[in-house]
Design a protein around this motif. Structure first.
Motif, PDB file in Angstrom:
ATOM      1  N   ASP A 122      35.060  38.977  41.655  1.00  0.00           N
ATOM      2  CA  ASP A 122      34.153  39.463  40.619  1.00  0.00           C
ATOM      3  C   ASP A 122      33.924  38.355  39.591  1.00  0.00           C
ATOM      4  O   ASP A 122      34.866  37.735  39.107  1.00  0.00           O
ATOM      5  CB  ASP A 122      34.737  40.695  39.922  1.00  0.00           C
TER       6      ASP A 122
ATOM      7  N   GLN B 271      38.388  42.227  44.025  1.00  0.00           N
ATOM      8  CA  GLN B 271      37.996  41.994  42.638  1.00  0.00           C
ATOM      9  C   GLN B 271      38.263  40.563  42.177  1.00  0.00           C
ATOM     10  O   GLN B 271      37.737  40.140  41.139  1.00  0.00           O
ATOM     11  CB  GLN B 271      38.730  42.969  41.702  1.00  0.00           C
TER      12      GLN B 271
ATOM     13  N   ASP C 265      37.093  48.145  47.521  1.00  0.00           N
ATOM     14  CA  ASP C 265      38.061  47.540  46.607  1.00  0.00           C
ATOM     15  C   ASP C 265      39.465  47.517  47.194  1.00  0.00           C
ATOM     16  O   ASP C 265      40.447  47.269  46.491  1.00  0.00           O
ATOM     17  CB  ASP C 265      38.073  48.292  45.273  1.00  0.00           C
TER      18      ASP C 265
END
Length: 243
Positions: free
Chosen positions: A177, A174, A104
Motif C-alpha cells: 500500500d 498491505q 488482505d
C-alpha cells in the motif's frame, strides 16, 4: 494461506547453465531447486502456490505441470520478457494471492533459487506487522549482510550484528500500500512497474512493522555454478546409503 515463489530472474551469474534452463529448474540433490520448496509447502498444508515467471517461462509449466503430483494447485504469474524485480513481481502476483476472496490475507514467500533446511512450519500464519522475515548469517560472498535483528524480534536497517535476508518470509499485501510514495519514479518493463522490495521493507522498519527470526541452520544462495555443484555434492553424499 497461499504461497509465492520468486522464479522470474535471469540467473546471469549462473550462466552458461541458465542460457537454456531457468535457475529454479536446475537440479540439485536429484531434483529441481524449486521442487524442494514445493514439497515443503505441500507438507505444510498449503494448496495454492503462485510461481512468478519471466526468463524461459514456458519451461515451468512444462516441468511442474499443475502441481497435482505434490497435491498442489500451481498458478503461473507471467511478468513479461523482462523481470520486474522483487517488488514489481510481488505487485504483479497479488491478484493470484487473494485467499478465499480476501485480498488482505498473508502469504508465504520463498525465493526459487535458495536451498535451506529451515522448517516452514515455524513461520507465523499471521505476522505481527506487515512482514516476518527469515534471516541467516551472511555468506562468504556477501559478508556485509542486509538487516539487523533486535532483541524484541524487530528487523532494523542497521545494527551491530548484520544478517542476510534468506529469501523466506510471510508478507501481508498491505506492505505494498502506498508503494509509490516510497518509489515515486519506478522503472517500467512490459508496461508494468519494476522496483525492488527492500526499500519498502526499510521504510516500514522505523514503525516496528517488520519482524523476523535468525535461522542458524543450513542455507545456500545457489547463485553460481560452483555453489550449485557444491550443494549437489553435499546433498547426494547426505542421501547416500551408509556402508
Amino acid at each position: 494461506m497461499k504461497a509465492l515463489i520468486f522464479a522470474a530472474g535471469l540467473g546471469e551469474r549462473m550462466r552458461p547453465l541458465t542460457d537454456t534452463t531457468p535457475k529454479p529448474l536446475l537440479h540439485v540433490g536429484g531434483k529441481p531447486l524449486i521442487e524442494w520448496h514445493l514439497e515443503k509447502l505441500a507438507a505444510l498444508g498449503i494448496r495454492d502456490v503462485v510461481v512468478n515467471t519471466s526468463w524461459l517461462a514456458d519451461q515451468f509449466p512444462a516441468a511442474l505441470g499443475d502441481g497435482a503430483r505434490w497435491g498442489l494447485r500451481l498458478h503461473y504469474a507471467y511478468e513479461g520478457d523482462t523481470p520486474l524485480e522483487t517488488g514489481g513481481g510481488m505487485l504483479n502476483a497479488l491478484p493470484l494471492l487473494a485467499d478465499g476472496g480476501a485480498d488482505d490475507a498473508p502469504f508465504l514467500l520463498v525465493n526459487g533459487d535458495v536451498w535451506t533446511d529451515y522448517d516452514f512450519a515455524r513461520l507465523p500464519r499471521a505476522p505481527r506487522g506487515l512482514a516476518h522475515l527469515v534471516l541467516v548469517d551472511p555468506p562468504a560472498q556477501a559478508p556485509r549482510g542486509d538487516f539487523a535483528l533486535d532483541a524484541d524480534g524487530h528487523v532494523r536497517t542497521d545494527g551491530q550484528h548484520m544478517l542476510t535476508y534468506a529469501g523466506i518470509g510471510v508478507y501481508r499485501p498491505q506492505l505494498l500500500d502506498g508503494w509509490r510514495a516510497i518509489i515515486p519514479s519506478p522503472l517500467r518493463a512490459n508496461g508494468k512497474p519494476k522496483f525492488p522490495l527492500a526499500p519498502l521493507l526499510r521504510a516500514h522498519m522505523a514503525a516496528d512493522a517488520i519482524r523476523g527470526e535468525h535461522h542458524r541452520g543450513r542455507w545456500t544462495d545457489v547463485g553460481t555454478p560452483e555453489r550449485l555443484q557444491r550443494l549437489d555434492a553435499e546433498l547426494r553424499a547426505q542421501s547416500a546409503p551408509s556402508t
